[in-house]
Motif scaffolding. Structure first.
Motif, PDB file in Angstrom:
ATOM      1  N   PHE A   1      46.358  53.235  58.712  1.00 28.92           N
ATOM      2  CA  PHE A   1      47.293  54.284  59.147  1.00 28.92           C
ATOM      3  C   PHE A   1      48.726  54.047  58.667  1.00 28.92           C
ATOM      4  N   THR A   2      49.020  52.841  58.153  1.00 25.92           N
ATOM      5  CA  THR A   2      50.387  52.593  57.661  1.00 25.92           C
ATOM      6  C   THR A   2      50.509  52.846  56.160  1.00 25.92           C
ATOM      7  N   CYS A   3      49.389  53.134  55.508  1.00 28.55           N
ATOM      8  CA  CYS A   3      49.342  53.057  54.043  1.00 28.55           C
ATOM      9  C   CYS A   3      48.406  54.121  53.480  1.00 28.55           C
ATOM     10  N   PRO A   4      48.813  54.855  52.447  1.00 27.42           N
ATOM     11  CA  PRO A   4      47.854  55.799  51.852  1.00 27.42           C
ATOM     12  C   PRO A   4      46.575  55.049  51.458  1.00 27.42           C
ATOM     13  N   TYR A   5      45.435  55.678  51.680  1.00 24.47           N
ATOM     14  CA  TYR A   5      44.150  55.014  51.444  1.00 24.47           C
ATOM     15  C   TYR A   5      43.833  55.039  49.949  1.00 24.47           C
ATOM     16  N   GLN A   6      44.482  54.136  49.230  1.00 27.17           N
ATOM     17  CA  GLN A   6      44.290  54.021  47.776  1.00 27.17           C
ATOM     18  C   GLN A   6      44.304  52.532  47.453  1.00 27.17           C
ATOM     19  N   THR A   7      43.300  52.078  46.726  1.00 25.25           N
ATOM     20  CA  THR A   7      43.149  50.624  46.507  1.00 25.25           C
ATOM     21  C   THR A   7      44.402  49.971  45.923  1.00 25.25           C
ATOM     22  N   GLU A   8      45.062  50.678  44.990  1.00 22.67           N
ATOM     23  CA  GLU A   8      46.213  50.040  44.338  1.00 22.67           C
ATOM     24  C   GLU A   8      47.408  49.906  45.286  1.00 22.67           C
ATOM     25  N   LYS A   9      47.388  50.695  46.375  1.00 21.05           N
ATOM     26  CA  LYS A   9      48.522  50.632  47.323  1.00 21.05           C
ATOM     27  C   LYS A   9      48.360  49.479  48.315  1.00 21.05           C
TER      28      LYS A   9
ATOM     29  N   PRO B   1      47.779  46.191  48.173  1.00 24.20           N
ATOM     30  CA  PRO B   1      48.614  44.984  47.990  1.00 24.20           C
ATOM     31  C   PRO B   1      50.104  45.269  48.196  1.00 24.20           C
ATOM     32  N   LEU B   2      50.532  46.491  47.874  1.00 23.26           N
ATOM     33  CA  LEU B   2      51.964  46.812  47.981  1.00 23.26           C
ATOM     34  C   LEU B   2      52.406  46.971  49.445  1.00 23.26           C
ATOM     35  N   TYR B   3      51.497  47.406  50.284  1.00 23.29           N
ATOM     36  CA  TYR B   3      51.837  47.658  51.693  1.00 23.29           C
ATOM     37  C   TYR B   3      51.455  46.488  52.605  1.00 23.29           C
ATOM     38  N   ALA B   4      50.719  45.511  52.046  1.00 21.42           N
ATOM     39  CA  ALA B   4      50.165  44.455  52.906  1.00 21.42           C
ATOM     40  C   ALA B   4      51.251  43.566  53.503  1.00 21.42           C
ATOM     41  N   GLU B   5      51.015  43.134  54.735  1.00 21.61           N
ATOM     42  CA  GLU B   5      51.940  42.221  55.428  1.00 21.61           C
ATOM     43  C   GLU B   5      51.128  41.099  56.051  1.00 21.61           C
ATOM     44  N   ARG B   6      51.798  39.986  56.323  1.00 26.30           N
ATOM     45  CA  ARG B   6      51.160  38.895  57.057  1.00 26.30           C
ATOM     46  C   ARG B   6      51.069  39.281  58.532  1.00 26.30           C
ATOM     47  N   GLU B   7      50.082  38.703  59.214  1.00 27.70           N
ATOM     48  CA  GLU B   7      49.981  38.886  60.668  1.00 27.70           C
ATOM     49  C   GLU B   7      51.297  38.429  61.296  1.00 27.70           C
ATOM     50  N   GLY B   8      51.825  39.239  62.232  1.00 28.05           N
ATOM     51  CA  GLY B   8      53.074  38.849  62.907  1.00 28.05           C
ATOM     52  C   GLY B   8      54.310  39.453  62.265  1.00 28.05           C
ATOM     53  N   GLU B   9      54.127  40.083  61.090  1.00 26.71           N
ATOM     54  CA  GLU B   9      55.305  40.689  60.446  1.00 26.71           C
ATOM     55  C   GLU B   9      55.591  42.084  61.028  1.00 26.71           C
TER      56      GLU B   9
ATOM     57  N   PRO C   1      46.768  47.116  55.828  1.00 27.47           N
ATOM     58  CA  PRO C   1      46.491  46.030  54.884  1.00 27.47           C
ATOM     59  C   PRO C   1      47.184  44.736  55.324  1.00 27.47           C
ATOM     60  N   GLU C   2      46.404  43.661  55.321  1.00 28.64           N
ATOM     61  CA  GLU C   2      46.930  42.348  55.713  1.00 28.64           C
ATOM     62  C   GLU C   2      46.829  41.400  54.529  1.00 28.64           C
ATOM     63  N   VAL C   3      47.846  40.583  54.307  1.00 25.37           N
ATOM     64  CA  VAL C   3      47.749  39.565  53.258  1.00 25.37           C
ATOM     65  C   VAL C   3      47.731  38.186  53.926  1.00 25.37           C
TER      66      VAL C   3
ATOM     67  N   GLY D   1      47.200  34.943  49.524  1.00 28.43           N
ATOM     68  CA  GLY D   1      47.411  36.186  48.773  1.00 28.43           C
ATOM     69  C   GLY D   1      46.224  37.129  48.800  1.00 28.43           C
ATOM     70  N   LYS D   2      45.196  36.804  49.595  1.00 27.33           N
ATOM     71  CA  LYS D   2      44.048  37.727  49.698  1.00 27.33           C
ATOM     72  C   LYS D   2      44.409  38.869  50.625  1.00 27.33           C
ATOM     73  N   ILE D   3      43.907  40.064  50.289  1.00 28.54           N
ATOM     74  CA  ILE D   3      44.246  41.266  51.075  1.00 28.54           C
ATOM     75  C   ILE D   3      43.012  41.707  51.863  1.00 28.54           C
TER      76      ILE D   3
END
Ligand SMILES: NC(=O)CCC(=O)C(=O)O
Length: 271
Positions: free
Chosen positions: A42-50, A52-60, A83-85, A89-91
């Motif tokens: 829900f925070t990120c358009p559902y597109q694979t290339e997006k 990694p760009l929207y991913a955050e660590r838990e707690g961010e 998306p979580e990183v 660096g794994k998403i």
């Protein structure tokens, strides 16, 4: 207990999506929800290339906002997925669940990645940028145990069965089906898992946006342990709010004791 399912639009801007969650919680506060759910990614358009760009660590940042909103409104918040990183660096496609105090009580990483290539229909490869999680996820509430899995995960009966064996009376499913498999499989799949397991199943999708790279089916729904659709939305944004009693699960399981009638002794045997 009252469950409110938010079928929201997904904007290009992450901040706008998070602000929208706050607005919806404010707008639905009069419903006095116990649990609030939102859609997949829900925070990120559902597109694979997006991802990694929207991913955050838990707690961010996104995590903090969801935790704070759960605390402010005193609800269990199943923060859809985002998306979580990780530290390597794994998403992942991850759903966090917060309790009424804003404490994280569960985290589910989508275990089955959605790869599909239908002739003249939907193409999508989550595996291009995502890594799969490797567990089932169940959490405790004052109403009983609930499980959470993400969209394509629901197609695999083994995962739902694991959650139910761990005590889940309701399965929450942040989701985003599409215009190919949505009309064909959405309702029947949710009803099947509810019937297999004699539990409530709540599927919460993002709203349909015909301009988006991936067009979501919408149709957020809540299914009872008897397999009835308690309520189903159409494709537009909005929300549904339903009062349910998880004791109904016990009633149905007592009257029609499917889980007890299983023949584990023959299922694992050689054919
Ligand atoms: N986001 C997803 O996992 C989509 C799953 C889906 O559409 C399906 O048919 O399964």
């Amino acid at each position: 207990m009252k469950i409110v399912q938010l079928q929201m639009h997904v904007y290009e801007e992450k901040e706008k999506n998070l602000a929208q969650l706050g607005e919806y919680l404010k707008r639905t506060a009069h419903e006095q929800a116990d649990i609030v759910t939102v859609g997949e990614m829900f925070t990120c358009p559902y597109q694979t290339e997006k991802f990694p760009l929207y991913a955050e660590r838990e707690g961010e940042k996104s995590w903090k906002i969801c935790s704070e909103l759960a605390r402010m409104y005193g609800v269990y918040l199943c923060a859809g997925s985002m998306p979580e990183v990780d530290e390597n660096g794994k998403i992942y496609n991850t759903a966090y669940v917060f309790d009424r105090k804003g404490e994280q009580i569960a985290k589910h990483r989508k275990a089955h990645l959605f790869d599909i290539d239908i002739e003249n229909g939907q193409y999508f490869k989550e595996s291009e940028t995502l890594t799969a999680g490797d567990s089932s996820t169940v959490f405790e509430t004052e109403f009983g145990k609930m499980g959470v899995c993400i969209c394509f995960d629901l197609r695999f009966p083994e995962l739902s069965r694991m959650m139910v064996e761990q005590g889940a009376k309701m399965i929450l499913v942040p989701a985003a089906f599409n215009m190919t498999t949505g009309p064909a499989h959405w309702e029947i799949l949710f009803r099947s898992r509810a019937l297999d397991n004699q539990c409530f199943v709540a599927g919460t999708s993002s709203a349909r946006d015909r301009e988006a790279g991936y067009v979501a089916w919408g149709h957020s729904l809540l299914v009872s342990p008897w397999g009835d659709i308690i309520e189903e939305m159409e494709e537009k944004e909005g929300y549904i709010s339903n009062e349910i009693n998880l004791d109904y699960v016990e009633k149905i399981r007592k009257e029609l004791p499917l889980l007890k009638a299983r023949r584990q002794d023959i299922y694992s045997g050689e054919v």
